[in-house]
Scaffold this active site. Structure first.
Site, short mmCIF file in Angstrom:
data_model
loop_
_atom_site.label_atom_id
_atom_site.label_comp_id
_atom_site.label_asym_id
_atom_site.label_seq_id
_atom_site.Cartn_x
_atom_site.Cartn_y
_atom_site.Cartn_z
N ARG A 197 1.31 3.81 -3.36
CA ARG A 197 0.98 5.23 -3.16
C ARG A 197 2.21 6.09 -3.39
O ARG A 197 2.13 7.17 -3.99
CB ARG A 197 0.42 5.45 -1.75
CG ARG A 197 -1.04 5.00 -1.59
CD ARG A 197 -1.44 4.92 -0.11
NE ARG A 197 -2.87 4.66 0.06
CZ ARG A 197 -3.44 3.47 -0.09
NH1 ARG A 197 -2.69 2.42 -0.42
NH2 ARG A 197 -4.74 3.32 0.09
N ARG A 225 -14.22 -13.28 -0.97
CA ARG A 225 -13.47 -13.89 0.12
C ARG A 225 -14.37 -14.55 1.16
O ARG A 225 -13.97 -15.55 1.77
CB ARG A 225 -12.56 -12.85 0.79
CG ARG A 225 -11.32 -12.53 -0.04
CD ARG A 225 -10.44 -11.49 0.59
NE ARG A 225 -9.17 -11.39 -0.14
CZ ARG A 225 -8.30 -10.40 0.00
NH1 ARG A 225 -8.55 -9.42 0.86
NH2 ARG A 225 -7.18 -10.39 -0.70
N SER A 280 0.82 -1.20 0.00
CA SER A 280 0.00 0.00 0.00
C SER A 280 0.86 1.26 0.00
O SER A 280 0.57 2.22 -0.72
CB SER A 280 -0.92 0.00 1.22
OG SER A 280 -1.81 -1.09 1.18
N GLU A 303 -8.82 -6.59 5.13
CA GLU A 303 -7.83 -7.46 4.49
C GLU A 303 -7.25 -8.49 5.46
O GLU A 303 -6.67 -9.49 5.05
CB GLU A 303 -6.70 -6.63 3.91
CG GLU A 303 -5.86 -5.90 4.94
CD GLU A 303 -4.97 -4.84 4.30
OE1 GLU A 303 -3.77 -4.89 4.53
OE2 GLU A 303 -5.51 -3.97 3.59
N GLN A 362 -10.62 2.57 -1.78
CA GLN A 362 -9.67 2.98 -2.82
C GLN A 362 -10.27 4.01 -3.77
O GLN A 362 -9.53 4.76 -4.41
CB GLN A 362 -9.19 1.76 -3.60
CG GLN A 362 -8.26 0.85 -2.79
CD GLN A 362 -7.84 -0.38 -3.55
OE1 GLN A 362 -8.34 -0.68 -4.64
NE2 GLN A 362 -6.91 -1.14 -2.98
N LYS A 378 1.72 -11.89 -5.46
CA LYS A 378 1.01 -10.63 -5.67
C LYS A 378 1.50 -9.56 -4.70
O LYS A 378 1.68 -8.40 -5.08
CB LYS A 378 -0.49 -10.86 -5.48
CG LYS A 378 -1.37 -9.62 -5.57
CD LYS A 378 -2.82 -10.00 -5.39
CE LYS A 378 -3.71 -8.79 -5.23
NZ LYS A 378 -3.81 -7.96 -6.43
N ARG A 428 -4.27 -13.86 -0.11
CA ARG A 428 -4.62 -14.01 1.30
C ARG A 428 -5.36 -15.33 1.57
O ARG A 428 -5.35 -15.83 2.69
CB ARG A 428 -5.40 -12.81 1.80
CG ARG A 428 -4.61 -11.51 1.64
CD ARG A 428 -4.95 -10.46 2.64
NE ARG A 428 -4.35 -9.18 2.26
CZ ARG A 428 -3.10 -8.82 2.53
NH1 ARG A 428 -2.31 -9.66 3.19
NH2 ARG A 428 -2.63 -7.65 2.14
N HIS A 466 -13.47 -8.35 -3.46
CA HIS A 466 -11.99 -8.29 -3.49
C HIS A 466 -11.45 -9.23 -4.57
O HIS A 466 -12.13 -9.53 -5.55
CB HIS A 466 -11.43 -8.60 -2.11
CG HIS A 466 -11.40 -7.41 -1.21
ND1 HIS A 466 -10.34 -7.11 -0.38
CD2 HIS A 466 -12.29 -6.40 -1.03
CE1 HIS A 466 -10.58 -5.99 0.28
NE2 HIS A 466 -11.76 -5.55 -0.09
#
Length: 450
Positions: free
Chosen positions: A39, A369, A35, A338, A192, A435, A410, A365
């Site tokens: 950014r 999930r 993250s 997450e 986001q 990823k 995840r 996501h």
């Protein structure tokens, strides 16, 4: 709902998840935050002068972001030291990236993979480019919501062709500038959407005023991260947490400064290793854990402590110690969604039921999930039920079997956590962890001393 049944297009390679024969005792150096890295790349690309990004994460998502920015004309120079373990990656270890801004231009084609940050953060950047920029990615990327960014950019003056889908593929016809101004969006499906507009807003002619209208906004720590990083590069931001209007963020137009930024370890990616201490009654230290951070993963200190462990933050990092017992938990994860897969995996091994709430948005996501976790844990003998906004988990004796991942990093690490306590668990396509966490299988086996 996304189909969570095994599909023929998924990788069929199976990785035997290592079973822990005893308590772990390890120090695990976790690579940099995805993250923060992505950014930082966007802000450096929009700056008025060159900047540095040190100890960046080198993973599929961040390499996609870097390559996309290069496609738009930004220069990113890498220094590599393959002997360092700080930020290991599949093709070397990146210690620092020097980002040299340039005039953004098309025509260009951006491959977003299945990276939410790339598909959402870069359309506003593309609107500032001179020329058309086409966006496409993995099949799953076509199913992930993008309407919040597309609709908002149109209000702010951009021209976008998406054939009315509100999703990929699409083309942003950059005009070299964007008017900006006030815009209302429903970001209840992804925070986001807000971060995407804020990151590029200093370059909009009028800046931006983003007003969230809709259900509760998820993953607020990620918006706080965006705001903090904008301020570091010189942007003026008014936000709800500093006395501003609730659910409204304002960014003034300004030039952005080139900075020398060091990326924190990815605390969410530390989750499976901390979970290993909890599950095995062992001890794991994560070096360089920050004393102050906006990363959602910092919530693990409180959550995993409530589930049966203890932690200590020192100059050496965060040391988490398990007691050999795991307790169920009733927790609202809306700000840290997450973390849900890893918490669900631990909860399936607990001594009492758990309720995970506030995460309905996880259905949108990398995969659905909630459906995926329910299916995979239940197929190992568990008792998980989907609720309107989360999961109800009643621990049962589990057995071995294949744990499918649906191209979701995840999900893979959640399966590995269960495999610590359940013999015979095989993870389908563990390579999907690249990823955000390159070389996870090696890190996992080294932690266990295998």
């Amino acid at each position: 709902m996304t189909d969570t049944s095994p599909r023929s297009d998924l990788h069929t390679d199976l990785w035997p998840a290592p079973y822990a024969s005893g308590a772990v005792d390890a120090t695990v150096t976790v690579p940099g935050s995805k993250s923060v890295t992505n950014r930082g790349l966007v802000l450096a690309a929009l700056a008025a002068e060159p900047g540095w990004l040190r100890r960046p994460l080198r993973s599929r998502d961040t390499l996609l972001m870097a390559e996309a920015l290069r496609t738009l004309g930004v220069k990113i120079e890498e220094t590599v030291n393959s002997s360092s373990s700080v930020a290991g990656g599949p093709d070397g270890t990146g210690e620092a990236w020097r980002i040299i801004p340039a005039g953004l231009h098309g025509p260009a084609t951006v491959d977003v993979g299945n990276a939410g940050t790339v598909m959402r953060f870069l359309p506003p950047v593309a609107a500032l480019a001179d020329g058309p920029v086409h966006f496409d990615g993995d099949a799953r990327s076509h199913e992930r919501p993008l309407h919040g960014v597309i609709d908002a950019l149109r209000v702010l003056g951009a021209r976008i062709d998406d054939d009315g889908r509100g999703a990929l593929p699409m083309t942003v016809h950059g005009g070299g500038a964007l008017d900006g101004g006030p815009v209302e969006i429903d970001a209840s499906s992804s925070s986001q959407f807000v971060s995407a507009l804020l990151l590029s807003a200093p370059r909009f002619n009028q800046g931006v005023e983003v007003r969230h209208v809709g259900a509760k906004l998820p993953s607020l720590p990620h918006i706080r991260m965006t705001v903090d990083m904008l301020r570091v590069v010189g942007a003026q931001v008014d936000e709800p947490e500093t006395g501003g209007e609730p659910n409204v963020w304002r960014v003034s137009p300004s030039a952005l400064l080139g900075r020398d930024l060091t990326v924190e370890p990815d605390l969410s990616n530390a989750q499976p290793f901390l979970a290993a201490a909890l599950v095995t009654g062992g001890r794991v230290t994560i070096p360089d854990w920050p004393a102050r951070t906006t990363q959602p993963g910092d919530a693990l200190r409180e959550i995993f402590t409530e589930m049966g462990g203890s932690c200590e933050l020192t100059e050496a990092g965060l040391t988490f110690t398990g007691t050999g017992r795991i307790h169920g938990i009733d927790v609202d994860l809306s700000e840290v969604g997450e973390l849900t897969p890893g918490i669900a995996a631990v909860a399936a091994l607990a001594d009492s039921p758990s309720t995970l709430r506030g995460v309905a948005h996880l259905r949108l996501h990398e995969t659905d999930r909630l459906a995926a976790l329910t299916k995979e844990i239940n197929e190992l003998g568990g008792d998980v039920t989907e609720t309107e906004d989360g999961l109800s988990i009643r621990p049962r004796p589990l057995h071995g079997g294949v744990f499918h991942t649906y191209h979701d990093h995840r999900m893979a690490t959640a399966g590995a956590i269960i495999g610590l306590a359940v013999e015979g668990v095989e993870i389908e396509n563990v390579a999907t962890t690249a990823k955000t966490l390159p070389d996870f299988p090696r890190m996992w086996t080294e932690m266990l001393g295998v």
